[in-house]
Design a protein around this motif. Structure first.
Motif, PDB file in Angstrom:
ATOM      1  N   GLY A 374       0.843  -0.797  -0.204  1.00  0.00           N
ATOM      2  CA  GLY A 374      -0.062   0.480  -0.039  1.00  0.00           C
ATOM      3  C   GLY A 374       0.876   1.653   0.167  1.00  0.00           C
ATOM      4  N   LEU A 375       1.786   1.128   1.221  1.00  0.00           N
ATOM      5  CA  LEU A 375       2.931   2.598   0.268  1.00  0.00           C
ATOM      6  C   LEU A 375       3.787   3.033  -0.570  1.00  0.00           C
ATOM      7  CD1 LEU A 375       3.957   4.546   2.414  1.00  0.00           C
ATOM      8  CD2 LEU A 375       6.112   2.926   3.010  1.00  0.00           C
ATOM      9  N   LEU A 376       4.282   1.393  -0.717  1.00  0.00           N
ATOM     10  CA  LEU A 376       4.801   1.846  -2.368  1.00  0.00           C
ATOM     11  C   LEU A 376       3.538   2.158  -3.264  1.00  0.00           C
ATOM     12  CD1 LEU A 376       6.802   1.207  -4.456  1.00  0.00           C
ATOM     13  CD2 LEU A 376       6.090  -1.501  -4.702  1.00  0.00           C
ATOM     14  N   ARG A 377       2.126   1.594  -3.781  1.00  0.00           N
ATOM     15  CA  ARG A 377       0.825   2.580  -4.620  1.00  0.00           C
ATOM     16  C   ARG A 377       0.867   3.891  -4.149  1.00  0.00           C
ATOM     17  NH1 ARG A 377      -2.512  -1.189  -2.223  1.00  0.00           N
ATOM     18  NH2 ARG A 377      -3.760   0.207  -1.298  1.00  0.00           N
ATOM     19  N   LEU A 378       1.563   4.048  -3.157  1.00  0.00           N
ATOM     20  CA  LEU A 378       0.767   5.747  -2.762  1.00  0.00           C
ATOM     21  C   LEU A 378       1.750   6.475  -3.514  1.00  0.00           C
ATOM     22  CD1 LEU A 378      -1.031   8.271  -1.179  1.00  0.00           C
ATOM     23  CD2 LEU A 378       0.471   7.501   0.501  1.00  0.00           C
ATOM     24  N   TYR A 379       3.340   5.417  -3.294  1.00  0.00           N
ATOM     25  CA  TYR A 379       4.273   6.087  -3.264  1.00  0.00           C
ATOM     26  C   TYR A 379       4.404   7.073  -5.171  1.00  0.00           C
ATOM     27  CZ  TYR A 379       7.313   7.102   0.659  1.00  0.00           C
ATOM     28  OH  TYR A 379       8.185   7.238   1.853  1.00  0.00           O
ATOM     29  N   LEU A 380       4.001   5.717  -5.847  1.00  0.00           N
ATOM     30  CA  LEU A 380       4.183   5.724  -7.373  1.00  0.00           C
ATOM     31  C   LEU A 380       2.674   6.571  -7.488  1.00  0.00           C
ATOM     32  CD1 LEU A 380       4.845   1.590  -7.866  1.00  0.00           C
ATOM     33  CD2 LEU A 380       6.410   4.143  -7.440  1.00  0.00           C
ATOM     34  N   GLN A 381       1.900   6.860  -6.809  1.00  0.00           N
ATOM     35  CA  GLN A 381       0.927   7.742  -7.606  1.00  0.00           C
ATOM     36  C   GLN A 381       0.778   9.270  -7.457  1.00  0.00           C
ATOM     37  OE1 GLN A 381      -3.218   6.702  -5.200  1.00  0.00           O
ATOM     38  NE2 GLN A 381      -3.417   9.014  -5.399  1.00  0.00           N
ATOM     39  N   ILE A 382       2.346   9.191  -6.614  1.00  0.00           N
ATOM     40  CA  ILE A 382       2.716  10.916  -6.083  1.00  0.00           C
ATOM     41  C   ILE A 382       3.724  11.544  -6.593  1.00  0.00           C
ATOM     42  CG2 ILE A 382       3.162  12.148  -4.468  1.00  0.00           C
ATOM     43  CD1 ILE A 382       1.607  11.002  -2.353  1.00  0.00           C
ATOM     44  N   LEU A 383       4.930   9.748  -6.759  1.00  0.00           N
ATOM     45  CA  LEU A 383       5.709  10.684  -7.866  1.00  0.00           C
ATOM     46  C   LEU A 383       6.160  10.750  -9.285  1.00  0.00           C
ATOM     47  CD1 LEU A 383       8.294   8.074  -5.438  1.00  0.00           C
ATOM     48  CD2 LEU A 383       8.588  10.297  -5.827  1.00  0.00           C
ATOM     49  N   PRO A 384       7.024  11.293  -9.758  1.00  0.00           N
ATOM     50  CA  PRO A 384       6.460  11.454 -11.299  1.00  0.00           C
ATOM     51  C   PRO A 384       7.214  10.317 -11.886  1.00  0.00           C
ATOM     52  CG  PRO A 384       8.633  12.691 -10.268  1.00  0.00           C
ATOM     53  CD  PRO A 384       7.426  12.008  -9.224  1.00  0.00           C
ATOM     54  N   PRO A 385       7.792  10.354 -13.040  1.00  0.00           N
ATOM     55  CA  PRO A 385       8.240   9.249 -13.928  1.00  0.00           C
ATOM     56  C   PRO A 385       9.544   9.381 -13.425  1.00  0.00           C
ATOM     57  CG  PRO A 385       6.970  10.595 -15.234  1.00  0.00           C
ATOM     58  CD  PRO A 385       6.151  11.425 -14.411  1.00  0.00           C
ATOM     59  N   PRO A 386      10.107   8.318 -13.719  1.00  0.00           N
ATOM     60  CA  PRO A 386      11.756   7.935 -12.955  1.00  0.00           C
ATOM     61  C   PRO A 386      12.724   9.196 -13.768  1.00  0.00           C
ATOM     62  CG  PRO A 386      10.641   5.753 -13.277  1.00  0.00           C
ATOM     63  CD  PRO A 386       9.724   7.277 -13.801  1.00  0.00           C
ATOM     64  N   PRO A 387      13.056   9.993 -13.368  1.00  0.00           N
ATOM     65  CA  PRO A 387      14.021  11.068 -13.743  1.00  0.00           C
ATOM     66  C   PRO A 387      15.421  10.059 -14.245  1.00  0.00           C
ATOM     67  CG  PRO A 387      14.453  10.833 -11.495  1.00  0.00           C
ATOM     68  CD  PRO A 387      13.067   9.841 -11.529  1.00  0.00           C
ATOM     69  N   ALA A 388      15.411  11.055 -15.625  1.00  0.00           N
ATOM     70  CA  ALA A 388      16.718  10.206 -16.454  1.00  0.00           C
ATOM     71  C   ALA A 388      18.043  10.378 -15.301  1.00  0.00           C
ATOM     72  CB  ALA A 388      16.885  11.029 -17.762  1.00  0.00           C
ATOM     73  N   ALA A 389      18.022  11.637 -14.790  1.00  0.00           N
ATOM     74  CA  ALA A 389      19.248  11.626 -13.779  1.00  0.00           C
ATOM     75  C   ALA A 389      18.690  12.829 -12.933  1.00  0.00           C
ATOM     76  CB  ALA A 389      20.603  12.347 -14.663  1.00  0.00           C
TER      77      ALA A 389
END
Length: 398
Positions: A374-389
């Motif tokens: 559940g914590l991971l699901r919330l984080y991935l909902q909030i975070l932007p796409p993985p940054p290139a750098a």
């Protein structure tokens, strides 16, 4: 495990909890580091942090930033608050996760700059305030209402919310809130060598903060009421007293001669302690914040494979009776607590089966590995796409 959070920078910060806090450090921060995140924990205490040793699980993947420990509550709410805000502000991160209601304003200030901020609600704080002994009784309802108002503003402002049990969740936006129970990891309380149940002395344990509303006096009183056949039984207390006056009162009780006080214990020490007792006690008063709470220690005793003696609250009754993992007693009743301890000591085979049933329930349902999704699901909902750098500036956005 896979690294779904690789390349993300995450900052956790707390002004109340120690850097060794089980939920914050041992479960969340270490799990996030294992998921690939670059994790920083900002807390108060000594530098290097006292208590973070190999014995209780230091993880080199979690960067610790320690601020001076406040000398009293007033300093914590002023000077420490400001230092915590500045320290979090200066840490470049993709997400900021704080753990204390007194940091709500800090979280909202970070959010107003566009940073992603999560509030971890460990307790039903407005209800908890109604039981705070240091707040004069006439002011408790007023302060509880003010905190509820602050949380309502935060609910409209912050990026996401993590709550420790379901009863808290309705106060926060459903689409941005996850319930993450404070359950033990599957291997968290496994000792180096398991002591067979039948070979253990007739001892019981309580692990956690030692306070009046957690039945400190009743537990010690119960030990004096055990029958003569169990005169060798001992109560092991592992934790710190909420105040010196309570410790003095408890130490003056008859049952103190049958009590072993260990003070604060690291995670490995807790595992070893629970490996040599026959039951765990979690008997709390029926305070507003307790009735609908998931008591952390209940599940830790279950994970350790020992039967529990717990308060007979409806929610706790459902957990204990469904799992078949222990006995329930009315709080504030030393005689009932003594009777439950006596029964478990007198029926070791049934008690061992209860402990095994509780451990199985943890493996099926009440474990951190399951809650962490559940914590991971919330984080991935909030975070932007993985940054290139990674940049050197704080990442802003949702």
């Amino acid at each position: 495990m896979p690294a779904p959070l690789a390349s993300y920078r995450i900052v956790h910060f707390t002004s109340v909890h120690p850097a060794t806090d089980t939920r914050i450090f041992h479960r969340q921060c270490r799990w996030l580091a294992a998921a690939g995140a670059q994790v920083t924990l900002i807390a108060t205490g000594e530098t290097p942090c006292v208590g973070l040793s190999a014995d209780n699980g230091t993880d080199p993947r979690v960067r610790l930033r320690m601020l001076p420990r406040p000398r009293h509550r007033g300093q914590r709410l002023t000077r420490t608050f400001a230092a915590m805000l500045v320290a979090a502000w200066r840490e470049p991160a993709d997400l900021y996760h704080f753990h204390d209601p007194e940091l709500i304003l800090a979280g909202m200030l970070l959010r107003l700059t566009g940073r992603r901020v999560v509030y971890d609600v460990h307790e039903d704080v407005p209800r908890q305030i109604l039981s705070k002994p240091w707040i004069p009784r006439p002011f408790r309802s007023l302060i509880a209402g003010l905190v509820r108002g602050c949380e309502a503003v935060a609910a409209r402002t912050l990026s996401g919310f993590v709550v420790a049990w379901p009863a808290i969740a309705p106060r926060f936006p459903a689409g941005r809130t996850v319930v993450v129970g404070n359950f033990p990891a599957l291997d968290e309380l496994l000792p180096a060598t398991l002591t067979p149940y039948e070979q253990r002395p007739p001892d019981v344990a309580y692990v956690g903060g030692i306070s009046r509303i957690r039945s400190a006096q009743e537990m010690v009183a119960a030990m004096a009421l055990l029958p003569e056949e169990f005169c060798a039984a001992r109560l092991h207390l592992a934790g710190t007293f909420s105040d010196p006056a309570l410790e003095a009162r408890v130490a003056a009780q008859d049952g103190w001669t049958r009590t072993c006080f260990h003070g604060w214990q690291g995670r490995d020490q807790v595992a070893e302690l629970l490996n040599r007792v026959r039951a765990g006690i979690v008997v709390m008063y029926p305070e507003p914040n307790h009735l609908n709470a998931y008591p952390n220690k209940l599940f830790e005793y279950m994970a350790a494979g020992i039967p529990v003696v717990a308060s007979d609250f409806p929610l706790w009754r459902e957990i204990v009776e469904t799992a078949g993992c222990g006995l329930l007693v009315p709080p504030r009743d030393p005689a009932a607590l003594a009777a439950a301890i006596t029964w478990l000591l007198a029926h070791p085979q049934v008690a061992a089966a209860m402990g095994a049933a509780g451990q199985q329930a943890v493996r099926r349902r009440y474990n951190w590995e399951r809650e962490a999704t559940g914590l991971l699901r919330l984080y991935l909902q909030i975070l932007p796409p993985p940054p290139a750098a990674q940049s050197t500036k704080p990442v802003t956005g949702r």
